[in-house]
Write a protein that holds these residues in place. Structure first.
Motif, PDB file in Angstrom:
ATOM      1  N   LEU A   1       0.820  -1.215   0.000  1.00  0.00           N
ATOM      2  CA  LEU A   1       0.000   0.000   0.000  1.00  0.00           C
ATOM      3  C   LEU A   1       0.854   1.266   0.000  1.00  0.00           C
ATOM      4  CD1 LEU A   1      -2.763  -1.036   2.571  1.00  0.00           C
ATOM      5  CD2 LEU A   1      -3.053  -0.737   0.107  1.00  0.00           C
ATOM      6  N   GLY A   2       2.169   1.100   0.067  1.00  0.00           N
ATOM      7  CA  GLY A   2       3.059   2.249   0.063  1.00  0.00           C
ATOM      8  C   GLY A   2       3.281   2.870   1.424  1.00  0.00           C
ATOM      9  N   ASN A   3       2.799   2.226   2.462  1.00  0.00           N
ATOM     10  CA  ASN A   3       2.970   2.749   3.815  1.00  0.00           C
ATOM     11  C   ASN A   3       4.220   2.098   4.428  1.00  0.00           C
ATOM     12  OD1 ASN A   3       2.801   3.515   6.517  1.00  0.00           O
ATOM     13  ND2 ASN A   3       0.556   3.414   6.544  1.00  0.00           N
ATOM     14  N   LEU A   4       5.365   2.653   4.080  1.00  0.00           N
ATOM     15  CA  LEU A   4       6.628   2.049   4.482  1.00  0.00           C
ATOM     16  C   LEU A   4       6.898   2.187   5.975  1.00  0.00           C
ATOM     17  CD1 LEU A   4       8.968   2.995   1.502  1.00  0.00           C
ATOM     18  CD2 LEU A   4       7.504   0.992   1.801  1.00  0.00           C
ATOM     19  N   GLU A   5       6.367   3.231   6.593  1.00  0.00           N
ATOM     20  CA  GLU A   5       6.580   3.394   8.046  1.00  0.00           C
ATOM     21  C   GLU A   5       5.943   2.236   8.813  1.00  0.00           C
ATOM     22  OE1 GLU A   5       5.525   5.737   6.041  1.00  0.00           O
ATOM     23  OE2 GLU A   5       7.125   7.260   6.094  1.00  0.00           O
ATOM     24  N   LYS A   6       4.701   1.908   8.462  1.00  0.00           N
ATOM     25  CA  LYS A   6       4.040   0.801   9.156  1.00  0.00           C
ATOM     26  C   LYS A   6       4.656  -0.542   8.767  1.00  0.00           C
ATOM     27  CE  LYS A   6      -0.441   2.682  10.448  1.00  0.00           C
ATOM     28  NZ  LYS A   6      -1.922   2.509  10.390  1.00  0.00           N
ATOM     29  N   ALA A   7       5.074  -0.655   7.521  1.00  0.00           N
ATOM     30  CA  ALA A   7       5.745  -1.889   7.097  1.00  0.00           C
ATOM     31  C   ALA A   7       7.016  -2.100   7.906  1.00  0.00           C
ATOM     32  CB  ALA A   7       6.055  -1.835   5.604  1.00  0.00           C
ATOM     33  N   ASP A   8       7.773  -1.022   8.066  1.00  0.00           N
ATOM     34  CA  ASP A   8       9.016  -1.078   8.847  1.00  0.00           C
ATOM     35  C   ASP A   8       8.715  -1.465  10.297  1.00  0.00           C
ATOM     36  OD1 ASP A   8      11.695  -0.625   9.681  1.00  0.00           O
ATOM     37  OD2 ASP A   8      11.189   1.431  10.241  1.00  0.00           O
ATOM     38  N   TRP A   9       7.668  -0.874  10.881  1.00  0.00           N
ATOM     39  CA  TRP A   9       7.326  -1.144  12.279  1.00  0.00           C
ATOM     40  C   TRP A   9       6.998  -2.622  12.482  1.00  0.00           C
ATOM     41  CZ3 TRP A   9       3.280  -2.925  15.265  1.00  0.00           C
ATOM     42  CH2 TRP A   9       3.381  -2.672  16.643  1.00  0.00           C
ATOM     43  N   HIS A  10       6.220  -3.188  11.576  1.00  0.00           N
ATOM     44  CA  HIS A  10       5.860  -4.600  11.721  1.00  0.00           C
ATOM     45  C   HIS A  10       7.059  -5.510  11.474  1.00  0.00           C
ATOM     46  CE1 HIS A  10       1.613  -4.412  12.635  1.00  0.00           C
ATOM     47  NE2 HIS A  10       1.487  -3.438  11.764  1.00  0.00           N
ATOM     48  N   ASN A  11       7.961  -5.109  10.599  1.00  0.00           N
ATOM     49  CA  ASN A  11       9.183  -5.891  10.400  1.00  0.00           C
ATOM     50  C   ASN A  11      10.000  -5.920  11.687  1.00  0.00           C
ATOM     51  OD1 ASN A  11      10.964  -7.230   8.215  1.00  0.00           O
ATOM     52  ND2 ASN A  11      12.379  -5.801   9.200  1.00  0.00           N
ATOM     53  N   GLU A  12      10.059  -4.779  12.377  1.00  0.00           N
ATOM     54  CA  GLU A  12      10.797  -4.729  13.636  1.00  0.00           C
ATOM     55  C   GLU A  12      10.135  -5.592  14.715  1.00  0.00           C
ATOM     56  OE1 GLU A  12      13.812  -3.319  14.327  1.00  0.00           O
ATOM     57  OE2 GLU A  12      13.815  -3.128  12.131  1.00  0.00           O
ATOM     58  N   GLN A  13       8.800  -5.618  14.712  1.00  0.00           N
ATOM     59  CA  GLN A  13       8.086  -6.459  15.671  1.00  0.00           C
ATOM     60  C   GLN A  13       8.389  -7.939  15.419  1.00  0.00           C
ATOM     61  OE1 GLN A  13       6.294  -5.165  18.348  1.00  0.00           O
ATOM     62  NE2 GLN A  13       7.339  -3.361  17.521  1.00  0.00           N
ATOM     63  N   ALA A  14       8.424  -8.312  14.147  1.00  0.00           N
ATOM     64  CA  ALA A  14       8.741  -9.703  13.808  1.00  0.00           C
ATOM     65  C   ALA A  14      10.157 -10.056  14.232  1.00  0.00           C
ATOM     66  CB  ALA A  14       8.558  -9.935  12.311  1.00  0.00           C
ATOM     67  N   LEU A  15      11.082  -9.098  14.105  1.00  0.00           N
ATOM     68  CA  LEU A  15      12.473  -9.341  14.487  1.00  0.00           C
ATOM     69  C   LEU A  15      12.630  -9.584  15.988  1.00  0.00           C
ATOM     70  CD1 LEU A  15      14.438  -6.883  12.197  1.00  0.00           C
ATOM     71  CD2 LEU A  15      14.986  -9.296  12.532  1.00  0.00           C
ATOM     72  N   GLN A  16      11.694  -9.112  16.788  1.00  0.00           N
ATOM     73  CA  GLN A  16      11.771  -9.392  18.224  1.00  0.00           C
ATOM     74  C   GLN A  16      11.607 -10.882  18.506  1.00  0.00           C
ATOM     75  OE1 GLN A  16       9.388  -6.929  20.812  1.00  0.00           O
ATOM     76  NE2 GLN A  16       9.717  -5.099  19.557  1.00  0.00           N
ATOM     77  N   TYR A  17      10.897 -11.576  17.618  1.00  0.00           N
ATOM     78  CA  TYR A  17      10.705 -13.021  17.776  1.00  0.00           C
ATOM     79  C   TYR A  17      11.756 -13.823  17.004  1.00  0.00           C
ATOM     80  CZ  TYR A  17       6.114 -11.557  19.474  1.00  0.00           C
ATOM     81  OH  TYR A  17       5.090 -10.962  20.166  1.00  0.00           O
TER      82      TYR A  17
END
Length: 353
Positions: A315-331
């Protein structure tokens, strides 16, 4: 315990409990390896039981040999990890006599960090004087109707990987051929085993039969819907898959696994916002483990975050994409794809000046 050809797993299992329990009872159903020889190092209470393609019959025989106040059952490929050995010792010292059945977590697989990933819950400890019985020729369970059940924060860990689908299917089909009735939970197991060996059309018929059967446990109906939806996916019947996943809501609140699967249906269609809704629902579920129901924690932790990263990026929302990628990296802190995503997002959102 009931055992057969378990020389590989039995020593570690018995080592994990031999200093805690007051007696060890081994019922051998026809071992041809060193199982009984190994068992003799831990107990003199070793019994032979002629195998009759009925797991509950063997389990009930093993319970009949017990002499102590409580009976705890294990499989040979189960162990108690050190932390849970200490918890079991404390439970043994503090369990009130009125507690008739104790339920415990059952860890079925672990992630790379050793954290339980797939788990279930089983009736693990029962009072002997209740004379509770096992039910089911396969996927047997203890009938605890009328008993007082409590939960203890002690877990049993399962180590063996692989499937028993072909063995279980053979037992069920022999049961049917001998005139046994295919009903109740056995019908669900039959459909599930058929699905596991890719007899998909037959599996779909049996799982639909199960869902039309009155008196099913609601959690069993949800499991049947998940299995049936997976069959339809492999059969290329995408619409039926989605219909079946939504059908599960008739029986219980949305499960994270179902929400992720629905999100995947809309992601495949390119309906990113609808997919996002369902992946977010998966993250918001706070599921209480249901007896016998396997929960894969990835469906409410890293997996929806990974998918949300992709959907927001589309959808072009890179800020939210980045945030969820960081959340996944916590696991999954060492995952190469997530780390590559971090590098890309840093270059796009936080370029070096």
């Amino acid at each position: 315990m009931i055992v057969k050809d378990e020389e590989k797993f039995l020593p570690e299992c018995l080592d994990s409990v031999c200093g805690i329990v007051d007696e060890i009872i081994i019922v051998d159903t026809g071992s041809r390896d060193r199982t009984k020889e190994i068992a003799q190092k831990y107990t003199s209470k070793i019994y032979d039981f002629p195998w009759c393609d009925d797991f509950s019959a063997a389990r009930n025989y093993s319970f009949e040999q017990a002499t102590q106040e409580y009976i705890m059952w294990l499989d040979a490929d189960d162990i108690l990890l050190p932390e849970d050995q200490e918890k079991l010792k404390k439970l043994k010292e503090s369990l009130p006599p009125k507690r008739e059945v104790v339920m415990m977590d059952y860890y079925l697989s672990f992630d790379s960090a050793g954290i339980p990933l797939v788990l279930s819950r089983r009736h693990r400890l029962v009072r002997r004087d209740k004379k509770l019985k096992w039910i089911g020729i396969v996927h047997e369970y203890i009938d605890v109707a009328g008993a007082e059940v409590c939960f203890a924060n002690v877990a049993v860990a399962h180590r063996r990987q692989g499937s028993h689908a072909e063995r279980n299917l053979r037992i069920i089909e022999q049961w049917i051929a001998s005139g046994g009735r295919l009903e109740g939970r056995l019908l669900l197991h039959y459909g599930s085993e058929l699905a596991d060996i890719s007899r998909l059309e037959e599996a779909a018929v049996q799982l639909n039969r199960f869902l039309l059967q009155p008196g099913n446990a609601l959690s069993d109906c949800v499991l049947a819907c998940i299995k049936l939806a997976d069959c339809y996916e492999k059969m290329g019947l995408k619409e039926k898959k989605l219909e079946t996943l939504l059908r599960s809501f008739q029986y219980d609140t949305p499960q994270s696994e179902v929400c992720c699967a629905i999100g995947g249906c809309f992601e495949e269609r390119g309906q990113w916002e609808t997919a996002i809704y369902w992946y977010r629902q998966a993250l918001q579920t706070a599921e209480e483990l249901v007896l016998g129901f396997m929960e894969n924690r990835s469906f409410r932790t890293w997996l929806p975050h990974c998918r949300l990263c992709i959907c927001y990026a589309k959808l072009g929302n890179l800020e939210k994409a980045d945030w969820h990628n960081e959340q996944a990296l916590q696991y999954l802190p060492q995952d190469p794809q997530l780390l590559a995503n971090r590098s890309k997002f840093n270059n796009l959102l936080r370029p070096q000046t």
